[in-house]
Design a protein around this motif. Structure first.
Motif, PDB file in Angstrom:
ATOM      1  N   GLU A 110       0.884  -1.114   0.033  1.00 34.67           N
ATOM      2  CA  GLU A 110      -0.053  -0.044   0.074  1.00 34.67           C
ATOM      3  C   GLU A 110       1.005   1.278  -0.090  1.00 34.67           C
ATOM      4  OE1 GLU A 110      -3.957  -1.379   2.449  1.00 34.67           O
ATOM      5  OE2 GLU A 110      -2.519   0.054   3.480  1.00 34.67           O
ATOM      6  N   GLY A 111       0.674   1.874  -1.185  1.00 37.08           N
ATOM      7  CA  GLY A 111       1.675   3.166  -1.012  1.00 37.08           C
ATOM      8  C   GLY A 111       3.014   3.206  -0.979  1.00 37.08           C
ATOM      9  N   LEU A 112       3.534   1.920  -1.338  1.00 38.29           N
ATOM     10  CA  LEU A 112       4.861   1.521  -1.266  1.00 38.29           C
ATOM     11  C   LEU A 112       5.735   2.550  -1.938  1.00 38.29           C
ATOM     12  CD1 LEU A 112       6.685  -0.591   0.609  1.00 38.29           C
ATOM     13  CD2 LEU A 112       6.434  -1.991  -1.631  1.00 38.29           C
ATOM     14  N   SER A 113       6.872   3.027  -1.199  1.00 39.85           N
ATOM     15  CA  SER A 113       8.016   3.626  -1.695  1.00 39.85           C
ATOM     16  C   SER A 113       9.165   3.109  -1.097  1.00 39.85           C
ATOM     17  CB  SER A 113       7.823   5.300  -1.464  1.00 39.85           C
ATOM     18  OG  SER A 113       6.744   6.020  -1.917  1.00 39.85           O
ATOM     19  N   LEU A 114      10.274   2.713  -2.016  1.00 37.48           N
ATOM     20  CA  LEU A 114      11.494   2.241  -1.620  1.00 37.48           C
ATOM     21  C   LEU A 114      12.642   2.872  -2.169  1.00 37.48           C
ATOM     22  CD1 LEU A 114      10.436  -1.458  -2.646  1.00 37.48           C
ATOM     23  CD2 LEU A 114      10.679  -0.537  -0.377  1.00 37.48           C
ATOM     24  N   ALA A 115      13.737   3.091  -1.379  1.00 35.48           N
ATOM     25  CA  ALA A 115      14.634   3.979  -1.769  1.00 35.48           C
ATOM     26  C   ALA A 115      16.039   3.447  -1.400  1.00 35.48           C
ATOM     27  CB  ALA A 115      14.432   5.408  -1.391  1.00 35.48           C
ATOM     28  N   TYR A 116      17.087   4.010  -2.128  1.00 36.80           N
ATOM     29  CA  TYR A 116      18.437   3.601  -1.850  1.00 36.80           C
ATOM     30  C   TYR A 116      18.915   4.639  -1.506  1.00 36.80           C
ATOM     31  CZ  TYR A 116      17.942  -1.285  -3.855  1.00 36.80           C
ATOM     32  OH  TYR A 116      17.475  -2.296  -4.198  1.00 36.80           O
ATOM     33  N   ASP A 117      19.525   5.051  -0.142  1.00 36.19           N
ATOM     34  CA  ASP A 117      19.748   6.494   0.068  1.00 36.19           C
ATOM     35  C   ASP A 117      18.759   7.338  -0.073  1.00 36.19           C
ATOM     36  OD1 ASP A 117      22.262   5.297   1.200  1.00 36.19           O
ATOM     37  OD2 ASP A 117      23.155   5.460  -0.689  1.00 36.19           O
TER      38      ASP A 117
ATOM     39  N   THR B 225      13.686  -4.335  -6.922  1.00 35.86           N
ATOM     40  CA  THR B 225      13.563  -3.311  -5.901  1.00 35.86           C
ATOM     41  C   THR B 225      12.206  -3.935  -5.229  1.00 35.86           C
ATOM     42  OG1 THR B 225      15.121  -1.899  -6.770  1.00 35.86           O
ATOM     43  CG2 THR B 225      13.801  -1.278  -4.752  1.00 35.86           C
ATOM     44  N   LEU B 226      11.334  -3.874  -5.856  1.00 31.50           N
ATOM     45  CA  LEU B 226       9.931  -4.081  -5.657  1.00 31.50           C
ATOM     46  C   LEU B 226       9.803  -5.436  -4.978  1.00 31.50           C
ATOM     47  CD1 LEU B 226       6.970  -3.650  -5.096  1.00 31.50           C
ATOM     48  CD2 LEU B 226       6.663  -4.516  -7.662  1.00 31.50           C
ATOM     49  N   LEU B 227      10.479  -6.596  -5.547  1.00 29.77           N
ATOM     50  CA  LEU B 227      10.652  -7.975  -5.176  1.00 29.77           C
ATOM     51  C   LEU B 227      11.139  -7.998  -3.825  1.00 29.77           C
ATOM     52  CD1 LEU B 227       9.484 -10.468  -6.396  1.00 29.77           C
ATOM     53  CD2 LEU B 227      11.940 -10.822  -6.643  1.00 29.77           C
ATOM     54  N   ARG B 228      12.407  -7.180  -3.697  1.00 26.87           N
ATOM     55  CA  ARG B 228      13.142  -7.061  -2.236  1.00 26.87           C
ATOM     56  C   ARG B 228      12.091  -6.420  -1.307  1.00 26.87           C
ATOM     57  NH1 ARG B 228      18.072  -4.543  -1.982  1.00 26.87           N
ATOM     58  NH2 ARG B 228      18.902  -5.992  -0.463  1.00 26.87           N
ATOM     59  N   GLY B 229      11.507  -5.465  -1.546  1.00 21.61           N
ATOM     60  CA  GLY B 229      10.492  -4.597  -0.485  1.00 21.61           C
ATOM     61  C   GLY B 229       9.557  -5.599  -0.074  1.00 21.61           C
ATOM     62  N   LEU B 230       8.948  -6.408  -1.141  1.00 19.42           N
ATOM     63  CA  LEU B 230       7.898  -7.085  -0.652  1.00 19.42           C
ATOM     64  C   LEU B 230       8.361  -8.230   0.436  1.00 19.42           C
ATOM     65  CD1 LEU B 230       6.073  -7.868  -4.325  1.00 19.42           C
ATOM     66  CD2 LEU B 230       5.097  -6.758  -2.125  1.00 19.42           C
TER      67      LEU B 230
ATOM     68  N   VAL C 297       3.942  -2.950   3.417  1.00 20.35           N
ATOM     69  CA  VAL C 297       3.619  -4.301   2.794  1.00 20.35           C
ATOM     70  C   VAL C 297       2.975  -5.029   4.001  1.00 20.35           C
ATOM     71  CG1 VAL C 297       4.702  -6.474   1.775  1.00 20.35           C
ATOM     72  CG2 VAL C 297       5.809  -4.118   1.522  1.00 20.35           C
ATOM     73  N   LEU C 298       1.771  -5.643   3.441  1.00 20.55           N
ATOM     74  CA  LEU C 298       0.926  -6.403   4.285  1.00 20.55           C
ATOM     75  C   LEU C 298       0.790  -7.937   3.841  1.00 20.55           C
ATOM     76  CD1 LEU C 298      -2.010  -3.846   4.413  1.00 20.55           C
ATOM     77  CD2 LEU C 298      -0.548  -4.212   6.287  1.00 20.55           C
ATOM     78  N   LEU C 299       1.457  -8.827   4.768  1.00 23.61           N
ATOM     79  CA  LEU C 299       1.031 -10.333   4.515  1.00 23.61           C
ATOM     80  C   LEU C 299       0.026 -10.784   5.690  1.00 23.61           C
ATOM     81  CD1 LEU C 299       2.270 -12.827   3.350  1.00 23.61           C
ATOM     82  CD2 LEU C 299       3.965 -13.044   5.429  1.00 23.61           C
ATOM     83  N   ASP C 300      -1.130 -10.949   5.011  1.00 21.98           N
ATOM     84  CA  ASP C 300      -2.597 -11.549   5.638  1.00 21.98           C
ATOM     85  C   ASP C 300      -2.791 -10.359   6.416  1.00 21.98           C
ATOM     86  OD1 ASP C 300      -2.214 -14.042   4.350  1.00 21.98           O
ATOM     87  OD2 ASP C 300      -1.101 -14.974   6.235  1.00 21.98           O
TER      88      ASP C 300
ATOM     89  N   LEU D 276       6.680 -16.661   3.702  1.00 20.27           N
ATOM     90  CA  LEU D 276       6.996 -16.037   2.399  1.00 20.27           C
ATOM     91  C   LEU D 276       8.655 -16.477   2.304  1.00 20.27           C
ATOM     92  CD1 LEU D 276       6.954 -13.559   0.648  1.00 20.27           C
ATOM     93  CD2 LEU D 276       7.181 -12.130   2.369  1.00 20.27           C
ATOM     94  N   GLY D 277       9.122 -17.052   1.190  1.00 16.21           N
ATOM     95  CA  GLY D 277      10.482 -17.059   0.976  1.00 16.21           C
ATOM     96  C   GLY D 277      10.955 -16.347  -0.161  1.00 16.21           C
ATOM     97  N   LEU D 278      12.312 -16.070  -0.171  1.00 11.65           N
ATOM     98  CA  LEU D 278      12.711 -15.113  -1.291  1.00 11.65           C
ATOM     99  C   LEU D 278      13.964 -15.891  -1.793  1.00 11.65           C
ATOM    100  CD1 LEU D 278      13.009 -12.099  -2.790  1.00 11.65           C
ATOM    101  CD2 LEU D 278      14.932 -12.495  -1.619  1.00 11.65           C
ATOM    102  N   LEU D 279      14.343 -16.032  -3.095  1.00 13.33           N
ATOM    103  CA  LEU D 279      15.532 -16.442  -3.490  1.00 13.33           C
ATOM    104  C   LEU D 279      16.252 -15.285  -4.435  1.00 13.33           C
ATOM    105  CD1 LEU D 279      17.739 -18.735  -3.898  1.00 13.33           C
ATOM    106  CD2 LEU D 279      17.007 -19.086  -6.377  1.00 13.33           C
ATOM    107  N   PRO D 280      17.334 -14.773  -3.586  1.00 17.47           N
ATOM    108  CA  PRO D 280      17.963 -13.462  -4.130  1.00 17.47           C
ATOM    109  C   PRO D 280      18.598 -13.867  -5.483  1.00 17.47           C
ATOM    110  CG  PRO D 280      18.981 -13.997  -1.849  1.00 17.47           C
ATOM    111  CD  PRO D 280      18.048 -15.293  -2.212  1.00 17.47           C
ATOM    112  N   GLN D 281      18.877 -12.794  -6.182  1.00 15.33           N
ATOM    113  CA  GLN D 281      19.820 -12.825  -7.640  1.00 15.33           C
ATOM    114  C   GLN D 281      20.862 -13.544  -7.475  1.00 15.33           C
ATOM    115  OE1 GLN D 281      20.790  -9.250 -10.483  1.00 15.33           O
ATOM    116  NE2 GLN D 281      18.468  -9.194  -9.984  1.00 15.33           N
TER     117      GLN D 281
END
Lengths: 280, 355
Positions: free
Chosen positions: A11-18, A48-53, A64-67, A83-88
């Motif tokens: 919801e209204g998600l903004s992600l930033a590096y620095d 970035t979106l995936l990492r944010g999620l 980010v809302l999980l259930d 929730l699992g994630l396989l990084p790059q």
């Protein structure tokens, strides 16, 4: 197989590096039990979106809302059981064996008092089996081929036994045969277990073929989302990638297939070979 | 590779195979660690056996356990040789575990406390205390302890940018180490000859100078920090996969890394305070344990500690007994460690990792 339904949305998600905002005020919901593929040009914010999620990045704003619960307020291990994630580019420690590496995917299910159990062996065996890596269990990861190694990493993510699985460009470094094999494997997982799969992919044609739901991003925003047949056309590809192209039905799956125009080949008839005159 | 089949419950044969491979791995870990501990214990006793006044191994053990009937032997073993042997054993353990944590946490075989400024920070403070503060004994040890901690905090703060990357930590550590080394040279160069000699002796590193107070601090620290390190080794095994993978698996990355760094810095600090900077012990212990453990290396902190103790006890035995004149153990660890470092730098670059 039965599984608890889950919802994952931003919801209204903004992600930033620095100070550099990469994902800007984004609302998105990942359909439960489906395969979602995120596509977009380089640096559009899809990874970035995936990492944010997956709560790897703290949101600059939004959540980010999980259930229904904010992932940053939940205990990290509780999130990791769902929730699992396989990084790059995960790192394989020097000399580690396949069995050991895949076993590390069991971390969120273990604790100081709950060490290794038969349940963990079962999960590791299942993960090795479904990725076709059971024969490699006592081999060293560094001695494997690129394709085998990627399947071992997927096995580690599978051993985590989460209902939602996010993968950041899992087909990079794989040849076309292994790419298809891997996407088939993820589809098997989705069909058999109902696992929600979210992928970042570069290959648009494979994305259109395997996605139930496709999300096209540009400059940190979502340009279009929906079933590939409904949303992918030459106008969208031109907008997202700046690539003039034709979109035709994939002869195998009937899903959209992108045929780039390029600057040198437009107007040629199918089957006409270049001649010496053309080349000069 | 065949087409993959639909996910099914694994065949029992695979579960059994996974279980037996895992049990074999754990068995190997236990056997190797046990064997290394036995060798370290034997060297610990041997250190107290050899010397100008020969005492049999059984008599050494009897004296240690308070069962001896020869007051002369008791005095030699418990008052003269035990402090040295206990310093070598404890320091070796501490440096081995600390070095292994650093290397695995920062993902680089060069990331030993010797090379990221911790030891040289301790040296700078200790040498300054000897030369500028006129201190000796416990005051010098305390300064070394403070110096190690202060330097580690400085490196951590400088390397912190939202999160700490291993690479940045190592590069900044090397810079800080250079700075400390230059300052040590400056302080020593300005001192008078007698005091400068004392400082240089401290800088070589020796297991023979520890007082009771330093030894007590070392062993209390070991009793507290070693179990903590073992508890944290599960997080360490996950952090090795990279920050993103570790976070996805539910590790609180920054907090775990900070605690692990704090444990290894504390272990290094007490070790340096007791013996001075014994170079290369922390650098070689982890990789040697790793080689011996093979596929069982994921739980290798204790094995690394045992290797550290073996290296240091052996170095002291060689330095005291096999050289023409007895020398501090630091001379031997330096002589053995330098070629290893050169080999490491050459092979690391060839394999394209870390360097």
């Amino acid at each position: 197989m039965t599984r608890t339904p889950h919802s994952l949305r931003a919801e209204g998600l903004s992600l930033a590096y620095d100070d550099r905002t990469v994902v800007d005020q984004l609302d998105v919901e990942l359909p439960d039990g489906a395969i979602t593929v995120i596509v977009g040009a380089n640096a559009c914010g899809k990874s970035t979106l995936l990492r944010g999620l997956a709560r790897l990045l703290k949101p600059a704003s939004g959540r980010v809302l999980l259930d229904g619960e904010s992932v940053h307020d939940m205990a990290s291990k509780d999130v990791a059981q769902v929730l699992g994630l396989l990084p790059q580019t995960p790192l394989a420690p020097d000399g580690i064996t396949v069995g050991d590496l895949v076993g590390r995917g069991r971390y969120p299910h273990q604790g100081f008092f709950r060490r290794w159990t038969a349940e963990d062996d079962r999960a590791v065996a299942a993960a090795l089996e479904s990725t076709g890596t059971a024969e490699l269990v006592d081999r060293r990861v560094q001695d494997l081929s690129g394709g085998q190694r990627q399947r071992v990493w997927i096995a580690m993510a599978l051993a985590q036994e989460t209902d939602l699985l996010l993968l950041d460009e899992p087909t990079t470094y794989l040849d076309i045969n292994h790419q298809v094999e891997l996407l088939d494997l993820l589809t098997d997982l989705n069909r058999a277990e109902g696992t929600t799969v979210v992928l970042v992919l570069h290959d648009l044609n494979l994305a259109c073929r395997y996605a139930d739901h496709i999300i096209a991003m540009k400059a940190g925003r979502i340009v279009a989302e929906g079933a590939p047949v409904d949303v992918v056309d030459s106008a969208l590809v031109s907008e997202v990638f700046g690539l003039p192209c034709e979109v035709v039905p994939d002869p195998v799956s009937g899903t959209p297939m992108i045929v780039p125009r390029g600057r040198h080949h437009a107007g040629r008839l199918v089957g006409s070979a270049p001649t010496a005159v053309d080349a000069t | 590779m065949n087409a993959l089949e639909v996910v099914q419950p694994p065949a029992a044969v695979h579960v059994d195979a996974v279980g037996s491979v895992r049990r074999a791995r754990r068995r190997r870990g236990t056997v190797v660690t046990g064997a290394l501990a036995a060798v370290a214990a034997a060297l610990f006793v041997l250190t107290m056996v050899v010397g100008d006044y020969a005492i049999g191994p059984l008599q050494v053990v009897a004296s240690l356990l308070g069962l001896g009937d020869d007051p002369g032997a008791d005095f030699v073993v418990r008052d003269l040789r035990l402090p040295v042997a206990a310093a070598a054993l404890g320091t070796g353990l501490a440096l081995g575990v600390a070095g292994s944590i650093f290397q695995r946490l920062l993902g680089n075989p060069l990331a030993s406390p010797d090379f990221v400024g911790v030891s040289s920070g301790a040296s700078l403070f200790a040498v300054s205390m000897i030369l500028l503060g006129g201190g000796a004994g416990l005051a010098v040890s305390a300064s070394a302890l403070v110096g190690a901690v202060v330097t580690a905090v400085v490196v951590y703060v400088l390397a912190f940018r939202g999160a700490v990357s291993g690479y940045r930590f190592i590069l900044i550590g090397i810079g800080v180490q250079q700075l400390c080394t230059s300052l040590i040279s400056y302080v020593v160069a300005r001192a008078d000859v007698f005091e400068a000699r004392e400082a240089m002796t401290w800088l070589v590193g020796s297991v023979g100078r520890a007082g009771d107070a330093e030894l007590a601090v070392l062993w209390v620290a070991l009793v507290v920090l070693l179990p903590l390190a073992l508890v944290l080794s599960r997080s360490l095994a996950t952090l090795e996969l990279g920050d993103d993978a570790a976070k996805a698996l539910g590790v609180r990355v920054e907090r775990s890394r900070l605690v692990l760094l704090a444990v290894s810095v504390a272990l290094t600090a007490v070790a340096v305070a007791v013996t001075g900077p014994l170079l290369f012990v922390a650098l070689v212990a982890g990789p040697i344990a790793h080689r011996l453990l093979g596929p069982a290396s994921s739980g290798g902190l204790l094995a690394a500690g045992a290797v550290g103790a073996i290296v240091l006890l052996s170095a002291d035995l060689v330095a005291q007994n096999l050289l023409p004149t007895p020398l501090p153990a630091g001379v031997v660890t330096g002589l053995l460690g330098a070629p290893y470092l050169i080999w490491l730098l050459a092979s690391v670059n060839r394999e394209g990792r870390g360097g």
